[in-house]
Design an enzyme around this catalytic site. Structure first.
Site: not given
Ligand code: BMA
Length: 873
Positions: A466
């Protein structure tokens, strides 16, 4: 046996000659060992370690491998950081510098060896290493393997080794203060106002995450070894698959070795007992890489879980030069794996092709199993990976905010057929890209990929989690001037499009590299391309039904939170803490909003979604139970939708399979290894054959999704029944199910299906049985959310008997018992139910096993059963 008696005179002579003889023989043996023995000798340095706060003088007993927090716990200096709100008071630990030291005896003769190296498999993180008080290494990356030529600093007999760990704050603060522009991380992910995580090559989740505490460790987290060698040492053996098919595997044995002089040598490559190559080779001083093509006819191919077996071949390289030899053995599986990205009418595909077959990936995202890695036992790894394969999964994504996992983890994935999407360790932050940083990262990629490249389970590598989407689509870019934007985009390119793929390609050109997840790119990427993180449900508060519409080509993240079971909560909370917004429950809920000021955010979301589908119960234990049903129901909908959308969609990895501490989170298995409701329901939804019903304009469409490589024939039975067990509708369809396909096989008007009943009084039971009557799959469909169902009061009859592996439980009811949840009261040992949180249909019997290693007194009396109806006032 006739033993000749010794003549006393002879006995005397014997004494005179025998004992010196033994001594001479030992000496000969020792001196010859250097001529004929192994080129490499290892000595683990895992004993006599002590640690201290660098500002204090008292040294205390330490464990290596280990970390500062567990050493402090073991010495009784701090309380359990996971208990209640203890974490808050332990933040001082990461603000201090810590020192570790040991003394070891150098075995006699070692100083006569040509080379002696000190090898650290993991130092966390900014560490100065002193051997006999000489600085021999400055380390600054917890993910790297460090090897130092230490012979000049060693003494005969006793030696001392000391490692000084700098606090990540002290060391990074000047970088933070002098940065030309602020590097951002999401507030839930580095839970501090001064965010320095991106400057250290250290597990991101140590700094806190939206499911994890902020416990910033330091220490020697992986083994330390002293290694001695003469003439040469084999560093690596990589069995590179150049092309693999059922007819032939064309491989290259890549042998990397180091020689301390020029040498003529003989190199043999073997698999099991078959010799594949036998060569004269010439070694030059320094690093040598020898590539030898080898072939295996009709190889037994390695398949992912559910599609076939996982045969593993062991390969060895044996090098002999003069009287020295060394053998290096590795294990691998032979398979052809490609990531297929092909333009098509919908955009661009993203799927795994294994041995020529497109395979739908079923699985979840994986995070580290503990904040303190040294506590994760071999049994924990075994339990986790067996739970993955037991839930019919074939892929895990090792997510980029954690660690490159232990060898054991990948070995288990090889054995159980679990493919790995391996992120490099960058997540949800902006990173620097100065020369030192890039050099450090390049070495990290090289070390880890070398270690992992023989594992058939490694399917692909991904640059980060991300980072790009956070920049391009989620606000970050807009925070900066044009000049900074350009500068930072240049940095991102240098790191994720330059340094990382170059380092990967150099050591493993066979693995596909995906620069970022989700697939974002600098230009707009459409929803029909690449992998998707879909968070409309949960963060976006969209309804679960949105899972049916928001489907990408590969769903690498989506999910919903729940609480761990009461048995787990009671381990970190006292009776006074058992309500939703208590300080303790909030400390164990890390999904916050408004820059961590809104701590109720995560629990509020659970409650909001719960109110849509369930009657919100008064009792805390009921709330916890329903939170799991809610999560299981939502994610099950998503999995079914993704699988129905095959082949447009070719992967479904929910967020997240496990926890690193006891917490409310998106996991399907809690910190203690207990399966939540979701894990049981994911197991059903990931079966090779899925029957799935979906409403469509007054009708119910019936899909069958098959992952099987072969066609399947059998009967689909559709039955409508009331909650009291009255049959309302029944249809049996003989079907030929196409291999590896999702198809709608039937559609039925809802009015037909429910007859003169109302929607809230009936359920549809679907079964698929093979021609020989074996039940291959089943499912249940309700027309209304649970809160609107007219659930009857039920009386479940229970029979229990003791069996070898634990207890056999038989349940029976005359009326629907929805969401039957079993638990053994006051049982602290480990045990698990073969099924749980399931619907028991009227008239049906459920056979379960509770597996445990010990006899449980009064088991039947301690067996508690709860159903959804029981939570109504
Ligand atoms: C995602 C992951 C984590 C996170 C999760 C929940 O996008 O990549 O970074 O813990 O969401 O929010």
């Amino acid at each position: 046996m006739n033993i000749p008696r010794m003549n006393p005179e002879y006995n005397c002579v014997y004494r005179w000659f025998l004992f010196p003889g033994i001594i001479i023989a030992c000496w000969l043996c020792w001196s010859c060992r250097q001529e004929t023995g192994d080129a490499l000798q290892n000595m683990a340095l895992d004993e006599n370690w002590k640690f201290r706060n660098a500002e204090e003088s008292v040294w205390r007993v330490a464990s290596v491998p280990g970390c500062i927090h567990t050493d402090l716990i073991n010495n009784g200096l701090i309380e359990d950081p996971f208990y209640r709100v203890n974490e808050k008071d332990l933040q001082w630990i990461s603000e201090k510098d810590w020192e570790y030291k040991t003394r070891f005896e150098l075995p006699p003769g070692w100083l006569q060896r040509e080379n002696i190296e000190l090898r650290f498999d993991g130092l966390d993180t900014h560490a100065d290493v002193y051997l006999n008080d000489e600085l021999i290494l400055r380390a600054e990356n917890m993910f790297r393997t460090w090897r130092v030529d230490c012979k000049p600093y060693l003494k005969p007999g006793a030696n001392s080794l000391r490692v000084y760990f700098h606090s990540v704050f002290k060391i990074n603060l000047p970088k933070w203060e002098n940065a030309p522009f602020r590097l951002l991380a999401w507030p839930n992910n580095d839970q501090a106002d001064v965010q320095v995580n991106m400057y250290s090559r250290k597990a991101g989740f140590h700094f806190g995450w939206d499911w994890g505490p902020r416990l910033i460790t330091a220490g020697i987290w992986r083994p330390v070894t002293l290694q001695a060698w003469d003439d040469f040492v084999i560093r690596e053996l990589f069995i590179r698959p150049d092309s693999v098919s059922a007819e032939r595997a064309r491989l290259t044995a890549v042998v990397e070795l180091e020689a301390s002089k020029e040498l003529a040598a003989r190199l043999r490559i073997q698999t099991e007992k078959t010799e594949l190559a036998d060569r004269e080779v010439y070694l030059s001083t320094g690093k040598n890489v020898i590539e030898i093509p080898v072939e295996i006819g009709n190889p037994r191919l390695w398949w992912s879980n559910g599609l076939g077996e996982q045969p593993l071949y062991s390969f060895s390289a044996e090098l002999t030069a003069g009287q020295h030899h060394e053998v290096k053995t590795v294990e691998t599986g032979l398979r052809d794996l490609k990531i297929i990205r092909r333009k098509d009418k919908d955009g661009e595909s993203f799927h795994i092709q294994l041995n020529g077959v497109p395979v739908f990936m079923k699985g979840a995202n994986y995070i580290p199993q503990d904040n303190f890695q040294n506590r994760v036992s071999p049994q924990d790894y075994e339990h986790l990976i067996r739970s993955v394969s037991g839930a019919n999964m074939n892929m895990l994504r090792v997510w980029g905010g954690g660690i490159y996992e232990e060898d054991r983890f990948y070995e288990l994935c090889d054995r159980y057929g679990i493919l790995i999407w391996q992120d490099f360790m960058f997540a949800c932050a902006m990173y620097p890209a100065d020369d030192d940083f890039l050099y450090n990262v390049s070495a990290e990629i090289s070390d880890n990929v070398r270690r992992l490249r023989n594992h058939p389970s490694i399917a692909l590598y991904c640059g980060n989690n991300e980072n790009e989407i956070s920049w391009h689509q989620w606000e970050w870019k807009a925070c900066y001037s044009d000049a900074v934007q350009q500068e930072y985009e240049k940095d991102m390119r240098a790191l994720f499009y330059g340094t990382i793929p170059a380092a990967l390609n150099e050591v493993d050109p066979t693995r596909y590299y995906h620069p970022t997840s989700p697939n974002t790119g600098y230009n707009d990427i459409g929803p029909g391309e690449g992998d998707v993180h879909y968070w409309g449900v949960w963060h976006g508060r969209e309804p679960f039904t949105e899972y049916n519409r928001s489907i990408g080509r590969f769903m690498s993240e989506y999910g919903f939170q729940s609480f761990p079971g009461m048995a787990t909560i009671e381990k970190f909370a006292g009776p006074q803490d058992l309500y939703l917004d208590s300080e303790v429950m909030l400390a164990h809920q890390r999904c916050m909003a408004d820059n961590r000021r809104d701590r109720q955010y995560g629990n509020r979301l659970i409650k909001e979604y719960m109110a849509r589908d369930y009657r919100i119960p008064q009792e805390f234990g009921d709330f916890v139970y329903i939170s799991q049903l809610l999560q299981a129901g939502g994610v099950k909908q998503a999995i079914e939708a993704h699988r129905r959308a095959m082949p447009y969609c070719m992967g479904s990895l929910y967020w997240q399979i496990n926890d690193c501490w006891p917490v409310a989170s998106w996991s399907s298995i809690d910190y203690y290894g207990n399966w939540k409701a979701l894990h049981y329901r994911a197991r059903d939804a990931y079966r090779a054959l899925l029957i799935s019903a979906v409403e469509n304009d007054g009708a119910l469409d019936f899909f069958v999704v098959s992952d099987s490589l072969n066609p399947i024939t059998g009967d689909l039975t559709i039955r409508t029944m009331t909650f009291g067990g009255k049959l309302v509708f029944e249809k049996k369809l003989a079907l030929d199910i196409a291999p590896r396909a999702s198809q709608k096989y039937h559609s039925e008007r809802i009015s037909e299906l429910i007859g003169n009943q109302v929607k809230s009084d009936v359920l549809i039971r679907l079964t698929f049985s093979s021609d020989d009557g074996k039940l291959l799959s089943d499912n249940i469909y309700y027309f209304a959310p649970p809160k609107d169902l007219n659930l009857p009061v039920t009386d479940i009859r229970v029979r229990v008997n003791r069996v070898d592996s634990g207890y056999r439980i038989i349940l029976k009811t005359d009326r629907l018992a929805k969401d039957v949840f079993l638990r053994v009261r006051d049982f602290a040992g480990s045990g698990s139910f073969s099924n749980n949180y399931f619907d028991l249909l009227p008239g049906a019997e459920a056979f379960l096993i509770f597996s445990c290693d010990t006899e449980i007194p009064d088991f039947e009396k301690r067996l508690e059963i709860k159903t959804l109806r029981d939570t109504y006032e």
